[in-house]
Write a protein that holds these residues in place. Structure first.
Motif, mmCIF file in Angstrom:
data_model
loop_
_atom_site.group_PDB
_atom_site.id
_atom_site.type_symbol
_atom_site.label_atom_id
_atom_site.label_comp_id
_atom_site.label_asym_id
_atom_site.label_seq_id
_atom_site.Cartn_x
_atom_site.Cartn_y
_atom_site.Cartn_z
ATOM 1 N N GLN A 202 0.823 -1.209 0.000
ATOM 2 C CA GLN A 202 0.000 0.000 0.000
ATOM 3 C C GLN A 202 0.859 1.263 0.000
ATOM 4 O O GLN A 202 0.555 2.240 -0.705
ATOM 5 N N ALA A 203 1.932 1.253 0.782
ATOM 6 C CA ALA A 203 2.776 2.442 0.902
ATOM 7 C C ALA A 203 3.755 2.588 -0.258
ATOM 8 O O ALA A 203 4.217 3.699 -0.549
ATOM 9 N N ASN A 204 4.059 1.471 -0.913
ATOM 10 C CA ASN A 204 5.036 1.475 -2.006
ATOM 11 C C ASN A 204 4.472 0.663 -3.173
ATOM 12 O O ASN A 204 4.899 -0.468 -3.420
ATOM 13 N N PRO A 205 3.499 1.216 -3.882
ATOM 14 C CA PRO A 205 2.799 0.425 -4.898
ATOM 15 C C PRO A 205 3.670 -0.018 -6.064
ATOM 16 O O PRO A 205 3.334 -0.971 -6.756
ATOM 17 N N ARG A 206 4.803 0.640 -6.258
ATOM 18 C CA ARG A 206 5.700 0.251 -7.366
ATOM 19 C C ARG A 206 7.131 0.682 -7.023
ATOM 20 O O ARG A 206 7.318 1.529 -6.129
ATOM 21 N N PRO A 207 8.140 0.129 -7.681
ATOM 22 C CA PRO A 207 9.522 0.584 -7.454
ATOM 23 C C PRO A 207 9.655 2.074 -7.730
ATOM 24 O O PRO A 207 8.956 2.623 -8.582
ATOM 25 N N PHE A 208 10.591 2.728 -7.027
ATOM 26 C CA PHE A 208 10.632 4.181 -7.114
ATOM 27 C C PHE A 208 12.034 4.762 -7.263
ATOM 28 O O PHE A 208 12.208 5.986 -7.176
ATOM 29 N N VAL A 209 13.052 3.936 -7.462
ATOM 30 C CA VAL A 209 14.379 4.467 -7.757
ATOM 31 C C VAL A 209 14.958 3.751 -8.970
ATOM 32 O O VAL A 209 14.547 2.633 -9.314
ATOM 33 N N ILE A 210 15.920 4.403 -9.594
ATOM 34 C CA ILE A 210 16.684 3.802 -10.681
ATOM 35 C C ILE A 210 18.153 3.852 -10.295
ATOM 36 O O ILE A 210 18.709 4.939 -10.078
ATOM 37 N N ASP A 211 18.762 2.700 -10.161
ATOM 38 C CA ASP A 211 20.192 2.612 -9.891
ATOM 39 C C ASP A 211 20.887 2.258 -11.200
ATOM 40 O O ASP A 211 20.646 1.179 -11.756
ATOM 41 N N PRO A 212 21.755 3.112 -11.711
ATOM 42 C CA PRO A 212 22.424 2.809 -12.978
ATOM 43 C C PRO A 212 23.255 1.536 -12.944
ATOM 44 O O PRO A 212 23.509 0.931 -13.983
ATOM 45 N N GLU A 213 23.626 1.103 -11.728
ATOM 46 C CA GLU A 213 24.399 -0.131 -11.585
ATOM 47 C C GLU A 213 23.501 -1.345 -11.355
ATOM 48 O O GLU A 213 23.990 -2.478 -11.314
ATOM 49 N N GLY A 214 22.207 -1.126 -11.157
ATOM 50 C CA GLY A 214 21.285 -2.236 -10.945
ATOM 51 C C GLY A 214 21.541 -3.009 -9.668
ATOM 52 O O GLY A 214 21.236 -4.198 -9.583
ATOM 53 N N ARG A 215 22.048 -2.340 -8.625
ATOM 54 C CA ARG A 215 22.399 -3.018 -7.374
ATOM 55 C C ARG A 215 21.507 -2.565 -6.209
ATOM 56 O O ARG A 215 21.886 -2.678 -5.056
ATOM 57 N N GLU A 216 20.305 -2.074 -6.525
ATOM 58 C CA GLU A 216 19.395 -1.663 -5.464
ATOM 59 C C GLU A 216 18.650 -2.866 -4.900
ATOM 60 O O GLU A 216 18.328 -3.802 -5.622
ATOM 61 N N ARG A 217 18.393 -2.824 -3.610
ATOM 62 C CA ARG A 217 17.599 -3.850 -2.938
ATOM 63 C C ARG A 217 16.551 -3.150 -2.081
ATOM 64 O O ARG A 217 16.900 -2.311 -1.242
ATOM 65 N N TYR A 218 15.308 -3.501 -2.267
ATOM 66 C CA TYR A 218 14.235 -2.858 -1.513
ATOM 67 C C TYR A 218 14.129 -3.491 -0.135
ATOM 68 O O TYR A 218 13.936 -4.699 -0.005
#
Length: 333
Positions: A202-218
């Motif tokens: 509900q609070a985060n309905p979709r991903p919201f950052v773009i990491d150019p290295e593709g190493r983000e973890r929610y």
């Protein structure tokens, strides 16, 4: 309600099976939060060893022997950067670096967690504090710490929360600041709504950052008490702890699958002297192993032994959960 729970459980099992079948899936990190450096946020700058404390080498070694392979190290923005856009506080950074060196000596990884709840000196990032300031502090932190081999990730912000919902826009500033200085390490992205597993979709309905290295973890946080706050005001569990683990993680896992994202559980904990909760801990480690998702138990370090979640000894006696948690961790590896 029963049918809904059964459907959630079926979806969770299917998701776990799909993950565990992936060839790239290896044993996840099972870590521990070592609290203390973020204590007394209203006493600034505070005195190290009095208002706030960093974990000692003895504590790091103790938790490594227990089976934990990583540390989530909460730090305070106001202490590492006393003035916005200003230099980092040298002594505070050196204490962080000492923890990083101690961890490296025993083969433990470190996650630097900015433990500020989306605020700086009580002002909301994105409302009273602009995104450029958030980018600046992370650029400086990453520049200073990027060469430490034990530091594996940066935790962008612990439990952001604000009724105005500005966090999703502000998070990208932090990602950009890190990538200005460090292209190699993972970035943990806390979710709005306190990163709470129950509120995640509900609070985060979709991903919201773009990491150019593709190493983000929610990053999600999971507690098993009635209100999912981690306060455990009700005492003994009113429902099956194992079911709560499954039911509360299932929507988050489905979210990760839907968007093709990687997750991490930044906090999880139960009362450490009440064995009626311990089946939930065992279930938690079984699920995170099958899902190949890193996790960090809350908490040890300078966390008061009087706190019901503390894993630190009380009156010289080891906590009941500490006597069992090693078997939970090792059997899950």
């Amino acid at each position: 309600m029963m049918i809904r729970k059964q459907l959630i459980y079926v979806a969770l099992v299917a998701w776990l099976l799909s993950l565990s079948a992936r060839a790239a899936c290896i044993n996840p990190v099972m870590g521990i939060n070592l609290a203390g450096a973020e204590f007394a946020p209203s006493v600034l700058p505070g005195v190290e060893g009095i208002e706030y404390k960093f974990p000692t080498s003895i504590q790091i070694e103790k938790y490594m022997r227990t089976g934990f392979g990583a540390i989530r190290l909460p730090i305070l923005w106001e202490r590492i950067q006393p003035e916005l856009y200003g230099d980092l506080h040298e002594q505070y950074v050196r204490s962080i670096e000492r923890v990083a060196r101690d961890a490296e000596r025993v083969g433990v990884k470190v996650v630097i967690d900015l433990h500020n709840y989306g605020r700086y000196r009580g002002k909301i990032v994105g409302v009273d504090i602009d995104g450029a300031a958030f980018r600046d502090v992370w650029k400086r932190i990453a520049m200073r710490l990027r060469e430490h081999g034990s530091i594996a990730a940066y935790g962008l912000m612990n439990e952001p929360n604000d009724a105005r919902r500005v966090w999703h826009r502000m998070a990208q500033f932090g990602v950009d600041g890190i990538r200005d200085s460090d292209r190699r390490k993972d970035i943990y992205i806390g979710g709005d709504g306190w990163s709470n597993a129950v509120q995640w979709v509900q609070a985060n309905p979709r991903p919201f950052v773009i990491d150019p290295e593709g190493r983000e973890r929610y990053e999600v946080h999971l507690y098993l008490d009635d209100d999912a706050s981690g306060r455990y005001l009700e005492g003994h569990p009113k429902s099956d702890p194992e079911s709560r683990v499954r039911d509360r993680l299932a929507p988050y896992f489905a979210w990760l699958k839907k968007y093709g994202k990687v997750g991490v559980i930044g906090e999880f904990g139960v009362p450490s002297d009440d064995d009626k909760w311990f089946s939930g801990v065992q279930e938690f480690y079984a699920i995170t192993k099958n899902a190949c998702i890193d996790s960090y138990y809350w908490a040890g370090g300078a966390f008061s032994p009087k706190n019901i979640l503390s894993l630190e000894p009380r009156n010289g006696e080891e906590r009941l959960l500490m006597k069992k948690i090693k078997s939970y961790i090792t059997t899950s590896k």
